[in-house]
Design an enzyme around this catalytic site. Structure first.
Site, short mmCIF file in Angstrom:
data_model
loop_
_atom_site.label_atom_id
_atom_site.label_comp_id
_atom_site.label_asym_id
_atom_site.label_seq_id
_atom_site.Cartn_x
_atom_site.Cartn_y
_atom_site.Cartn_z
N SER A 303 0.80 -1.21 0.00
CA SER A 303 0.00 0.00 0.00
C SER A 303 0.84 1.27 0.00
CB SER A 303 -0.95 -0.06 1.20
OG SER A 303 -1.95 0.91 1.10
N ASP A 314 9.86 5.23 -10.56
CA ASP A 314 9.46 5.88 -11.82
C ASP A 314 10.31 7.11 -12.10
OD1 ASP A 314 7.57 3.98 -12.17
OD2 ASP A 314 5.83 5.32 -12.07
N LYS A 328 -0.98 -4.19 -3.08
CA LYS A 328 -2.26 -3.60 -2.69
C LYS A 328 -2.32 -2.18 -3.23
CE LYS A 328 -5.35 -2.19 0.88
NZ LYS A 328 -5.44 -0.85 0.26
#
Length: 436
Positions: A303, A314, A328
């Site tokens: 999460s 990224d 999740k």
């Protein structure tokens, strides 16, 4: 960067949960409840069937049962079949939810989810009865005090594991398909310290986040400043440890990511209800001073920790090392009802800056390093050229370096943690190749 004060009341309630009802967001005012947009007519035939079933149970069940109990069970059934994270919270569960983000609660210190009807460990929390007992991510809890967990809801299982500090509890676990075994634990008041830091070696820092609480962003900022102060100068490298971090509050994940990023998108969410589509971006400040970064993740990283790992990956801000994360990628919103109860409802999915959904896939590390145990071998004889009588001196006039007289080195975290040792070695290699 977006701050809590700038968010709508509904956004204030959004939290990212690591599979357990122990880490939640701030409560939402009643006025923030989403408006129903589905204009389809009510399914009258199905409602008649529901009323008939209700009537038959009341008339024919072996014991008398109240309308209140039947209706609450019906509500729980509606939510439990949506996804593993949506749930109906009664008065006690809602109160525990509101208390948990402070970082102090009673129990075992274990984050759980559901798998095939059994309670599955997402991760034990550091320095709690669960972690000290050796409970590991992926363990299945098949019995609690001898009673099978099959058929229990996650909230019911969590309630059974809670109890008065000092009381005993026995869990029956299955690990990696092996034979069941029992673990006895003593319940405690769990005071979770969400951020820990120390210097591994001169110039190389270690920062661990155990879960994302409301104040975790501020705690990470303090930890970065302390590491810099303890080192006496700018750090040469930093390990950010998100292993076994089950998640927590969305805003905390955004703030932590922002401490390492100077620009660009951090995370965005997409859902159906108003104000569920949020975007969070970094501001130009860089408390980390661009330090070389290795981020550790594993199957217990879920999460909010996946938000941080995904954003840093990224933006190519750091190298991710370890094993695949939990996966999740959904957002739960806590919607208070008008009777001191609440719904914990999945309302959106979150996406990394490059548009990746983590749901049911997880974050894949740049360098896979499995968990392993380090065993150190002593040099045979521990004898060197400089120990030989009559040896030649160094050609450049350097001092001899015999093996005799070595003092034992103090234990360090990386000495017994293979993944951490590899992360530190990578940082040193990056430092060398950059010519620092």
């Amino acid at each position: 960067m977006s701050h809590l004060s700038r968010l709508t009341p509904l956004a204030l309630s959004i939290a990212l949960l690591g599979g357990a009802p122990l880490l939640q967001a701030a409560e939402t005012p009643d006025s923030a409840a989403p408006q129903v947009s589905d204009k389809a007519p009510l399914p009258l035939e199905d409602l008649r069937t529901f009323a008939e079933v209700l009537d038959r149970i009341k008339a024919a069940y072996v014991e008398p049962i109240s309308d209140k109990t039947l209706l609450e069970n019906a509500i729980k059934g509606m939510l439990s079949n949506l996804d593993p994270h949506s749930a109906y919270l009664d008065i006690d569960a809602f109160r525990e939810l509101q208390e948990s983000t402070s970082g102090e609660f009673g129990g075992l210190g274990i984050e759980v989810g559901m798998e095939d009807g059994f309670v599955k460990v997402v991760s034990p929390i550091d320095d709690t009865p669960a972690s000290r007992a050796g409970i590991q991510p992926g363990d299945l809890i098949i019995k609690i005090d001898g009673q099978p967990t099959k058929g229990l809801s996650m909230l019911e299982a969590v309630d059974k594991m809670r109890g008065e500090a000092g009381s005993k509890i026995q869990l029956t676990l299955v690990r990696e398909g092996g034979k069941p075994f029992d673990v006895e634990l003593t319940r405690a008041v769990i005071k979770v310290r969400s951020v820990k830091s120390q210097l591994l070696e001169d110039g190389y820092g270690y920062l661990r986040i155990t879960q994302f609480q409301v104040n975790s962003g501020d705690e990470v900022l303090k930890a970065l400043n302390k590491l810099r102060k303890d080192n006496g100068k700018k750090l040469r490298g930093l390990v950010l440890d998100l292993r076994n971090n089950p998640g927590g509050v969305l805003q905390a994940a955004v703030e932590v990511s922002d401490h390492f990023l100077k620009e660009g998108l951090i995370v965005y969410t997409e859902g159906r209800i108003p104000n569920s589509e949020l975007r969070f971006s970094a501001d130009p400040a860089d408390p980390s001073e661009g330090v070389a970064l290795v981020v550790l993740i594993n199957g217990g990283s879920a999460s909010a920790s996946e938000i941080v790992a995904g954003a840093l990956q990224d933006h190519k801000r750091g190298v991710l090392m370890g094993t695949d994360s939990f996966g999740k990628g959904s957002v739960q919103t806590v919607l208070p009802l008008n009777n001191d109860r609440a719904l914990k409802l999945t309302t959106a999915l979150y996406y990394t800056p490059n548009g990746r959904s983590i749901q049911a896939q997880g974050i894949v590390p740049d360098i896979e390093v499995a968990r392993a145990k380090l065993t150190r071998e002593q040099d045979q004889g521990d004898f060197k050229e400089a120990d030989l009588q009559g040896h030649l001196s160094n050609g450049n006039g350097g001092a001899d370096r015999p093996s005799k007289g070595k003092t034992a080195r103090a234990a360090r975290p990386q000495d017994d943690d293979y993944q951490l040792a590899q992360a530190l070695n990578l940082l040193k290699g990056l430092d060398i190749t950059r010519g620092n």
